[in-house]
Write a protein that holds these residues in place. Sequence first.
Motif, PDB file in Angstrom:
ATOM      1  N   ARG A  14       0.773  -1.181  -0.007  1.00  0.00           N
ATOM      2  CA  ARG A  14      -0.024   0.053  -0.126  1.00  0.00           C
ATOM      3  C   ARG A  14       0.835   1.372  -0.252  1.00  0.00           C
ATOM      4  O   ARG A  14       0.599   2.227  -0.790  1.00  0.00           O
ATOM      5  N   MET A  15       1.725   1.270   0.832  1.00  0.00           N
ATOM      6  CA  MET A  15       2.744   2.500   0.963  1.00  0.00           C
ATOM      7  C   MET A  15       3.456   2.600  -0.338  1.00  0.00           C
ATOM      8  O   MET A  15       3.831   3.881  -0.950  1.00  0.00           O
ATOM      9  N   GLY A  16       4.132   1.677  -0.844  1.00  0.00           N
ATOM     10  CA  GLY A  16       4.890   1.438  -2.143  1.00  0.00           C
ATOM     11  C   GLY A  16       4.200   2.067  -3.035  1.00  0.00           C
ATOM     12  O   GLY A  16       4.705   2.663  -3.844  1.00  0.00           O
ATOM     13  N   ARG A  17       3.163   1.715  -3.425  1.00  0.00           N
ATOM     14  CA  ARG A  17       2.142   2.097  -4.469  1.00  0.00           C
ATOM     15  C   ARG A  17       1.831   3.643  -4.453  1.00  0.00           C
ATOM     16  O   ARG A  17       1.990   4.478  -5.274  1.00  0.00           O
ATOM     17  N   MET A  18       1.699   4.116  -3.088  1.00  0.00           N
ATOM     18  CA  MET A  18       1.079   5.618  -2.884  1.00  0.00           C
ATOM     19  C   MET A  18       2.829   6.337  -3.185  1.00  0.00           C
ATOM     20  O   MET A  18       2.702   7.271  -3.814  1.00  0.00           O
ATOM     21  N   LEU A  19       3.877   5.701  -2.721  1.00  0.00           N
ATOM     22  CA  LEU A  19       4.898   6.398  -3.281  1.00  0.00           C
ATOM     23  C   LEU A  19       5.332   6.456  -4.728  1.00  0.00           C
ATOM     24  O   LEU A  19       5.710   7.246  -5.280  1.00  0.00           O
ATOM     25  N   ILE A  20       4.865   5.347  -5.296  1.00  0.00           N
ATOM     26  CA  ILE A  20       5.084   5.223  -6.797  1.00  0.00           C
ATOM     27  C   ILE A  20       4.179   6.221  -7.629  1.00  0.00           C
ATOM     28  O   ILE A  20       4.820   7.163  -8.378  1.00  0.00           O
ATOM     29  N   GLU A  21       3.048   6.262  -7.018  1.00  0.00           N
ATOM     30  CA  GLU A  21       2.104   7.517  -7.639  1.00  0.00           C
ATOM     31  C   GLU A  21       2.636   8.844  -7.340  1.00  0.00           C
ATOM     32  O   GLU A  21       2.657   9.637  -8.360  1.00  0.00           O
ATOM     33  N   ALA A  22       3.070   9.025  -6.223  1.00  0.00           N
ATOM     34  CA  ALA A  22       3.857  10.427  -5.705  1.00  0.00           C
ATOM     35  C   ALA A  22       4.955  10.868  -6.723  1.00  0.00           C
ATOM     36  O   ALA A  22       4.890  11.941  -7.221  1.00  0.00           O
ATOM     37  N   ASN A  25       3.729  11.575 -10.252  1.00  0.00           N
ATOM     38  CA  ASN A  25       2.965  12.938 -10.343  1.00  0.00           C
ATOM     39  C   ASN A  25       4.013  14.103 -10.040  1.00  0.00           C
ATOM     40  O   ASN A  25       3.764  15.090 -10.436  1.00  0.00           O
ATOM     41  N   ALA A  26       5.134  13.906  -9.543  1.00  0.00           N
ATOM     42  CA  ALA A  26       6.070  14.779  -9.392  1.00  0.00           C
ATOM     43  C   ALA A  26       6.971  15.296 -10.778  1.00  0.00           C
ATOM     44  O   ALA A  26       7.443  14.544 -11.695  1.00  0.00           O
ATOM     45  N   ASP A  27       7.014  16.550 -10.881  1.00  0.00           N
ATOM     46  CA  ASP A  27       7.695  17.159 -11.941  1.00  0.00           C
ATOM     47  C   ASP A  27       9.035  16.808 -12.047  1.00  0.00           C
ATOM     48  O   ASP A  27       9.807  17.087 -13.264  1.00  0.00           O
ATOM     49  N   ASP A  28       9.649  16.858 -10.783  1.00  0.00           N
ATOM     50  CA  ASP A  28      11.099  16.517 -10.789  1.00  0.00           C
ATOM     51  C   ASP A  28      11.714  15.207 -10.269  1.00  0.00           C
ATOM     52  O   ASP A  28      12.794  14.937  -9.848  1.00  0.00           O
ATOM     53  N   ALA A  29      10.800  14.339 -10.538  1.00  0.00           N
ATOM     54  CA  ALA A  29      11.215  12.976 -10.299  1.00  0.00           C
ATOM     55  C   ALA A  29      10.710  11.972 -11.327  1.00  0.00           C
ATOM     56  O   ALA A  29       9.852  11.980 -11.925  1.00  0.00           O
ATOM     57  N   THR A  30      11.634  10.707 -11.369  1.00  0.00           N
ATOM     58  CA  THR A  30      11.333   9.742 -12.202  1.00  0.00           C
ATOM     59  C   THR A  30      11.533   8.289 -11.580  1.00  0.00           C
ATOM     60  O   THR A  30      12.498   8.056 -10.921  1.00  0.00           O
ATOM     61  N   LEU A  31      10.583   7.368 -11.915  1.00  0.00           N
ATOM     62  CA  LEU A  31      10.621   6.282 -11.380  1.00  0.00           C
ATOM     63  C   LEU A  31      11.710   5.523 -11.809  1.00  0.00           C
ATOM     64  O   LEU A  31      11.555   5.066 -13.069  1.00  0.00           O
ATOM     65  N   ALA A  32      12.795   5.012 -11.128  1.00  0.00           N
ATOM     66  CA  ALA A  32      13.917   4.382 -11.645  1.00  0.00           C
ATOM     67  C   ALA A  32      14.054   3.058 -11.457  1.00  0.00           C
ATOM     68  O   ALA A  32      15.098   2.116 -11.847  1.00  0.00           O
ATOM     69  N   GLY A  33      13.104   2.423 -10.349  1.00  0.00           N
ATOM     70  CA  GLY A  33      13.364   1.201 -10.066  1.00  0.00           C
ATOM     71  C   GLY A  33      12.471   0.851  -9.002  1.00  0.00           C
ATOM     72  O   GLY A  33      11.753   1.734  -8.432  1.00  0.00           O
ATOM     73  N   LYS A  53      -1.086   3.572 -16.278  1.00  0.00           N
ATOM     74  CA  LYS A  53       0.040   4.177 -17.190  1.00  0.00           C
ATOM     75  C   LYS A  53       1.487   3.393 -16.784  1.00  0.00           C
ATOM     76  O   LYS A  53       2.321   4.039 -16.099  1.00  0.00           O
ATOM     77  N   PRO A  54       1.801   2.488 -17.529  1.00  0.00           N
ATOM     78  CA  PRO A  54       3.001   1.477 -17.099  1.00  0.00           C
ATOM     79  C   PRO A  54       4.280   2.699 -17.379  1.00  0.00           C
ATOM     80  O   PRO A  54       4.417   3.423 -18.302  1.00  0.00           O
ATOM     81  N   ALA A  55       5.238   2.283 -16.491  1.00  0.00           N
ATOM     82  CA  ALA A  55       6.514   3.243 -16.515  1.00  0.00           C
ATOM     83  C   ALA A  55       7.477   2.478 -17.092  1.00  0.00           C
ATOM     84  O   ALA A  55       8.687   2.909 -17.052  1.00  0.00           O
ATOM     85  N   GLY A  56       7.240   1.077 -17.351  1.00  0.00           N
ATOM     86  CA  GLY A  56       8.589   0.574 -18.151  1.00  0.00           C
ATOM     87  C   GLY A  56       9.659   0.064 -16.884  1.00  0.00           C
ATOM     88  O   GLY A  56      10.672  -0.302 -17.279  1.00  0.00           O
ATOM     89  N   VAL A  57       8.981  -0.101 -15.656  1.00  0.00           N
ATOM     90  CA  VAL A  57      10.150  -0.403 -14.602  1.00  0.00           C
ATOM     91  C   VAL A  57       9.398  -1.622 -13.960  1.00  0.00           C
ATOM     92  O   VAL A  57       8.511  -1.449 -13.287  1.00  0.00           O
ATOM     93  N   PRO A  58      10.131  -2.869 -14.143  1.00  0.00           N
ATOM     94  CA  PRO A  58       9.496  -3.959 -13.506  1.00  0.00           C
ATOM     95  C   PRO A  58       9.711  -3.993 -12.060  1.00  0.00           C
ATOM     96  O   PRO A  58      10.981  -3.615 -11.589  1.00  0.00           O
ATOM     97  N   ILE A  59       9.169  -4.986 -11.133  1.00  0.00           N
ATOM     98  CA  ILE A  59       9.426  -5.069  -9.851  1.00  0.00           C
ATOM     99  C   ILE A  59      10.324  -5.989  -9.768  1.00  0.00           C
ATOM    100  O   ILE A  59      10.170  -7.193 -10.190  1.00  0.00           O
ATOM    101  N   GLU A  60      11.478  -5.731  -9.011  1.00  0.00           N
ATOM    102  CA  GLU A  60      12.697  -6.774  -8.811  1.00  0.00           C
ATOM    103  C   GLU A  60      12.726  -7.329  -7.552  1.00  0.00           C
ATOM    104  O   GLU A  60      12.626  -6.419  -6.682  1.00  0.00           O
ATOM    105  N   SER A  61      13.235  -8.572  -7.209  1.00  0.00           N
ATOM    106  CA  SER A  61      13.916  -8.835  -6.110  1.00  0.00           C
ATOM    107  C   SER A  61      15.299  -8.770  -6.131  1.00  0.00           C
ATOM    108  O   SER A  61      15.776  -8.615  -4.680  1.00  0.00           O
ATOM    109  N   ASP A  62      15.927  -8.640  -7.129  1.00  0.00           N
ATOM    110  CA  ASP A  62      17.187  -8.583  -7.155  1.00  0.00           C
ATOM    111  C   ASP A  62      17.823  -7.228  -7.247  1.00  0.00           C
ATOM    112  O   ASP A  62      17.307  -6.170  -8.003  1.00  0.00           O
TER     113      ASP A  62
END
Length: 268
Positions: A14-22, A25-33, A53-62
């Motif tokens: 739940r928190m992870g998804r909230m962070l991903i959404e934030a 939506n941020a103009d100065d941040a990119t989801l990199a992992g 809106k897929p980001a092209g970033v897979p969820i990894e365990s490594d």
Amino acid sequence: MNSMKIAIAGASGRMGRMLIEAVHNADDATLAGALDVAGTSGIGTDAAAFLGKPAGVPIESDLAKGLANAEFLIDFTRPEGTLTHLEYCAAHGIKMIIGTTGFDEAGKAAIAAAAQKTAIVFAPNMSVGVNVTMKLLEMAAKSFSHGYDIEIIEAHHRHKVDAPSGTAIKMGEVIADALGRDLKDVAVYAREGVTGERDPSSIGFATIRGGDIVGDHTVLFAGIGERIEITHKSASRVTYAHGSLRAARFLQDRKTGLYDMQDVLGLR
């Protein structure tokens, strides 16, 4: 200023998804992992798929794969997971924003040691409102140092695994420090049976768990003829996400060092 390249730990939660959404939506941040525990159903899926809106970033365990393109890792997971991430980030110069709670003294020492190699913001609560409340509590404690009994009451959802909350403990530490006391010596975490009269130097804690309460904290200063309550209530985890991004911005020009949200907000 370049866009911050941010990875999220616990990306399926739940928190992870909230962070991903934030971050999205941020103009100065990119989801990199995105990271999660091996065996989690989300492993291999797009971390932002839930937004449509897929980001092209897979969820990894490594860790090497999940953090390959990241400059920052925001981590609100469990102590054992965070400490594993911490070791990797310190070795690779990835800055961390740690909102995980429940660390023992050894865990806190490990975070302090890692901060000699990379920059870290470590706070039990990333909410701007909570951290302003901390400053108010410091001021209040100095004024109510004699003749007032201090009790901290916190409430969280049924899924929270540690008690009292990290925020409640931090509130206790702030108050104890303001009074020249050590919380370890004065904290009372449980009362049952014939307890005797209240020690006036003590700081009491009460814990409530139930439903979907995001996080409520009240500090009661109870005197003779009056009582003062300072309360903060969270209606959404989005406040933690926005605070985390503010922490990342604070770290942009810092290579090493251990900070908390009081530093981020300039409340020292």
